[in-house]
Design an enzyme around this catalytic site. Sequence first.
Site, PDB file in Angstrom:
ATOM      1  N   GLU A 102       0.829  -1.213   0.000  1.00 19.36           N
ATOM      2  CA  GLU A 102       0.000   0.000   0.000  1.00 19.36           C
ATOM      3  C   GLU A 102       0.863   1.262   0.000  1.00 19.36           C
ATOM      4  O   GLU A 102       0.542   2.240  -0.659  1.00 19.36           O
ATOM      5  CB  GLU A 102      -0.952   0.014   1.208  1.00 19.36           C
ATOM      6  CG  GLU A 102      -2.080  -1.002   1.119  1.00 19.36           C
ATOM      7  CD  GLU A 102      -3.049  -0.747  -0.035  1.00 19.36           C
ATOM      8  OE1 GLU A 102      -3.113   0.375  -0.537  1.00 19.36           O
ATOM      9  OE2 GLU A 102      -3.720  -1.710  -0.455  1.00 19.36           O
ATOM     10  N   TYR A 132      -6.764   6.053   4.484  1.00 16.55           N
ATOM     11  CA  TYR A 132      -6.931   5.066   3.414  1.00 16.55           C
ATOM     12  C   TYR A 132      -6.059   3.831   3.670  1.00 16.55           C
ATOM     13  O   TYR A 132      -6.539   2.690   3.641  1.00 16.55           O
ATOM     14  CB  TYR A 132      -6.579   5.697   2.057  1.00 16.55           C
ATOM     15  CG  TYR A 132      -6.520   4.674   0.956  1.00 16.55           C
ATOM     16  CD1 TYR A 132      -7.654   4.342   0.236  1.00 16.55           C
ATOM     17  CD2 TYR A 132      -5.330   3.992   0.680  1.00 16.55           C
ATOM     18  CE1 TYR A 132      -7.613   3.360  -0.741  1.00 16.55           C
ATOM     19  CE2 TYR A 132      -5.280   3.011  -0.295  1.00 16.55           C
ATOM     20  CZ  TYR A 132      -6.418   2.711  -1.004  1.00 16.55           C
ATOM     21  OH  TYR A 132      -6.377   1.728  -1.960  1.00 16.55           O
ATOM     22  N   ASP A 173     -10.884   5.719  -2.177  1.00 15.16           N
ATOM     23  CA  ASP A 173      -9.922   6.385  -3.056  1.00 15.16           C
ATOM     24  C   ASP A 173     -10.695   6.874  -4.285  1.00 15.16           C
ATOM     25  O   ASP A 173     -11.938   6.817  -4.306  1.00 15.16           O
ATOM     26  CB  ASP A 173      -8.765   5.439  -3.438  1.00 15.16           C
ATOM     27  CG  ASP A 173      -9.233   4.258  -4.273  1.00 15.16           C
ATOM     28  OD1 ASP A 173     -10.459   4.111  -4.494  1.00 15.16           O
ATOM     29  OD2 ASP A 173      -8.374   3.480  -4.728  1.00 15.16           O
TER      30      ASP A 173
END
Length: 240
Positions: free
Chosen positions: A40, A123, A141
């Site tokens: 990520e 996120y 997102d």
Amino acid sequence: MRTSEKTRKLRQLLLEWYALHKPDLPWRARREPYEIWISEIMLQQTRVQTVLPYYERFLRRFPTVRALAEAKEPEVISLWAGLGYYSRARNLHRAAKLIGERYQWNFPEKLAEIIELPGVGRYTAGAIASIAFNEPVPIVDGNVRRVISRLHGTESRPPEAYFWKTAKEWIPDGRAAEFNQAVMELGAVVCTPATPLCLKCPVRSLCEARKRGIQDKIPVRRAIPEARAVRLVMLVVEGK
Ligand code: SF4
């Protein structure tokens, strides 16, 4: 809150579709929080194809949080060379040390703990908590915003909180990991920005934008403010 029939259908269709269309990516094959975290962070400003070799190399050299924490910073940076945004590598290194000090090398499991790691925002914390630990927390997102806007036929620009609330309400009990990935994948490969592939879309029967034929107008773009004419008045004072 009661779940509507439409939401139930959406969950079922998306989960069935994702089971068949799960992308063949190393960080999707396993649910190790450390590996999901590295992927990520690398994907934050970098494309998937660019990330792949870096990801493999990084995990070969630092297979655990501890191995990363015990490395010297220049080595961590050297494995990042070419990916750019080096603060991401420095934050990974700092966060790995923190996981050792605070959690004795066990990756924190709750969103509230994960979000406190350096370089981790809402996120990324949501991605790790939901994908690795199945915590029912949303991920929002650009892909997810677009899917929500089109499915709801939203012709205005709702506040950010609207997307997080909707994404949270959609998550089915016990299936956060697959479901969050399914929504993101749908936005990435089917409900794409310019020309959504509606005929291939598993949730087309539920889509308001498609029903009204306005898929390509949603999400609405932020209006560019008109240039304003500015009149300057200059006062010149001459001395004697
Ligand atoms: Fe997106 Fe088309 Fe699917 Fe609607 S039907 S969610 S616009 S791909």
